[in-house]
Enzyme design. Sequence first.
Site: not given
Length: 199
Positions: A9, A11-12, A72, A155-156, A176, A182
């Site tokens: 991912n 984005g992660k 996760d 889902y942000d 954020k 996270r």
Amino acid sequence: MKILLASSNQGKLAEFRQLLDGFEMVPWPTDAPSLPETGAFFQDNALQKAEGARAWWLEHGLEPVDGVLADDSGLCVDALWGGPGVLSARFAPDLASYRDKNHRLLAMVPDGADRSARFVCVLAYAPLQGEPFTASGTVEGSLAFAHRGDGGFGYDPIFIPDGFDQTFGELPAETKHTLSHRARACAALRERFRLGVNP
């Protein structure tokens, strides 16, 4: 310290590079296998991924790393009995975009229902030698009534953290990153390292 991130991912990866500045993050190779996520809880899945990635990297890795980090995380909605929860990444697999997934999830919440929700993140860190451990973080909030904002990912744009009127998709990244699930999990991970857990 060089850490392999057991996630494809992007984005992660971008978030972890910001949240764990000072650590060199090695991305999961595009030709590497998918990692297992068959657990009933976030911790189970994080540990599965970290241990699976470590085993694969020890055999196939092309550069030395100090350990493997797996995440996760998911959105837990009270009106949906905690769903999508551990299935967040696999919610609505027939839909390609998260904008469409977000619309579907919002449509599943009954009119007048409690819109309380939370993001949960569990990180599992597996040193190349030794036992893995976990660190977690949670942020409470509520569901917006529509997809709002283009920041973040997943889902942000439908999650409003407590104390704010904007979604994670609307809030500046620097805001954020002070309060997200996270960010809190990364802070807990740093604390484990600070207390002497050998990375």
